[in-house]
Design an enzyme around this catalytic site. Structure first.
Site, short mmCIF file in Angstrom:
data_model
loop_
_atom_site.label_atom_id
_atom_site.label_comp_id
_atom_site.label_asym_id
_atom_site.label_seq_id
_atom_site.Cartn_x
_atom_site.Cartn_y
_atom_site.Cartn_z
N ASP A 203 0.82 -1.21 0.00
CA ASP A 203 0.00 0.00 0.00
C ASP A 203 0.85 1.26 0.00
OD1 ASP A 203 0.93 -0.46 2.57
OD2 ASP A 203 -1.04 -0.81 3.44
N HIS B 161 -7.07 -4.82 9.94
CA HIS B 161 -6.91 -4.51 8.51
C HIS B 161 -5.62 -5.10 7.97
CE1 HIS B 161 -5.07 -0.43 9.81
NE2 HIS B 161 -4.11 -1.03 9.16
N ASP C 19 -7.39 -3.12 14.16
CA ASP C 19 -8.75 -3.50 13.77
C ASP C 19 -8.75 -4.65 12.75
OD1 ASP C 19 -7.82 -2.28 11.48
OD2 ASP C 19 -9.36 -0.70 11.41
C1 GLP Z 1 -0.61 0.35 8.50
C2 GLP Z 1 -0.34 -0.38 7.20
C3 GLP Z 1 -0.55 -1.88 7.33
C4 GLP Z 1 0.18 -2.37 8.56
C5 GLP Z 1 -0.42 -1.72 9.77
C6 GLP Z 1 0.19 -2.21 11.08
O1 GLP Z 1 -1.91 0.77 8.66
N1 GLP Z 1 -1.12 0.07 6.11
O2 GLP Z 1 -0.10 -2.53 6.16
O3 GLP Z 1 0.11 -3.76 8.63
O4 GLP Z 1 -0.22 -0.33 9.68
O5 GLP Z 1 1.32 -1.49 11.38
P1 GLP Z 1 2.31 -1.87 12.55
O6 GLP Z 1 3.09 -3.03 12.06
O7 GLP Z 1 3.15 -0.65 12.73
O8 GLP Z 1 1.49 -2.18 13.74
#
Ligand code: GLP
Length: 267
Positions: free
Chosen positions: A74, A146, A144
């Site tokens: 992304d 995602h 959440d």
């Molecule tokens: C963002 C990214 C995701 C990622 C998520 C978790 O929102 N778009 O791809 O998995 O954060 O991030 P972290 O690993 O810092 O908890």
């Protein structure tokens, strides 16, 4: 689904890096070496330990990226490459700039500055398909659940497209934007859940107390668009690598089951 539980973040990262390195090496020494290994990659704090270890092995001459093509999950819409919170910048700063033989032309990251987002996403899907799909997609998840930027209630068959970020996600990600959620872009380009689950294998990293509900939803909940990570239950090659802290909401039985079944060596 495999769930690999490690004591802490560091061990989880080493386990995941080792798994990825073995897959790339096996590919490069196998009958399909004539085509590139196609690797899907995430941003966030979850993969940083994996990136460090993969780069260390690459610099030590134990792992080559010369035959690897990458596709990132992304990118924020509206952030230029040089913005230190763009995912382009993150990937180069934390990973690509540390590899000795990664070819820049093999790096694919959605362009958040495109003036035609729909076309950008269509071309991305087309390019993934031109390589015959993704061999291994590494991912992280949000609190959440995602996966990439596929927020709750995104279709579990979604493809690469524009995503609106929830206020919750903007608040969580504001830690990188001076703690001001308003500074976090409100939209992103993201691969779809269908794009991820079309990959031959998916390896998702889940660590820390704040991901405990998401881990339970991924492993024990019903398959539901409310927790887009739960789509992994329908995938025939999904692996969750997690740490102890993230296991807090799992049932004791579930936790014991995976520790038991993963005791032996396997790849
Ligand atoms: C963002 C990214 C995701 C990622 C998520 C978790 O929102 N778009 O791809 O998995 O954060 O991030 P972290 O690993 O810092 O908890």
């Amino acid at each position: 689904m495999r769930v690999v539980i490690q004591d802490n973040y560091e061990k989880m990262s080493l386990w995941a890096a080792d798994y990825i390195a073995k897959k790339i090496n096996a590919h490069n020494n196998g009958p399909e070496a004539g085509r590139p290994f196609v690797l899907g990659l995430p941003t966030g704090s979850s993969p940083i330990g994996v990136y460090k270890e993969l780069a260390r092995r690459n610099q030590a001459g134990e792992l080559s990226f010369a035959n690897v093509v990458t596709f990132n999950m992304d990118e924020y819409l509206g952030l230029p490459h040089e913005h230190d919170q763009s995912y382009w910048y993150f990937m180069h700063d934390n990973f690509f700039d540390h590899l000795v033989d990664m070819k820049p032309e093999n790096i694919n990251i959605l362009n958040g500055m495109t003036d035609d987002p729909e076309e950008e996403c269509r071309k991305y899907e087309e390019k993934i398909a031109s390589y015959g799909g993704i061999d291994l997609f590494m991912g992280g998840i949000g609190v959440d659940g995602h996966l990439a930027f596929n927020e709750p209630y995104t279709s579990l068959t979604s493809r690469t497209g524009v995503r609106n970020l929830t206020t919750d996600t903007r608040i969580v990600n504001s830690r990188f934007f001076g703690n001001d959620p308003e500074k976090v872009p409100s939209q992103a380009l993201s691969v779809g859940i269908g794009t991820v689950t079309d990959s031959k294998e998916v390896l998702v990293l889940i660590s820390g107390h704040n991901k405990a509900r998401a881990l339970a939803a991924t492993v024990e909940g019903g398959v539901s668009q409310k927790w887009t990570c739960s789509a992994l239950q329908m995938h025939n090659g999904a692996i969750i690598a997690c740490d102890e802290e993230a296991c807090g909401e799992l049932m004791v039985d579930t936790y014991k089951y995976f520790l038991d079944i993963e005791r032996g060596e396997r790849l």
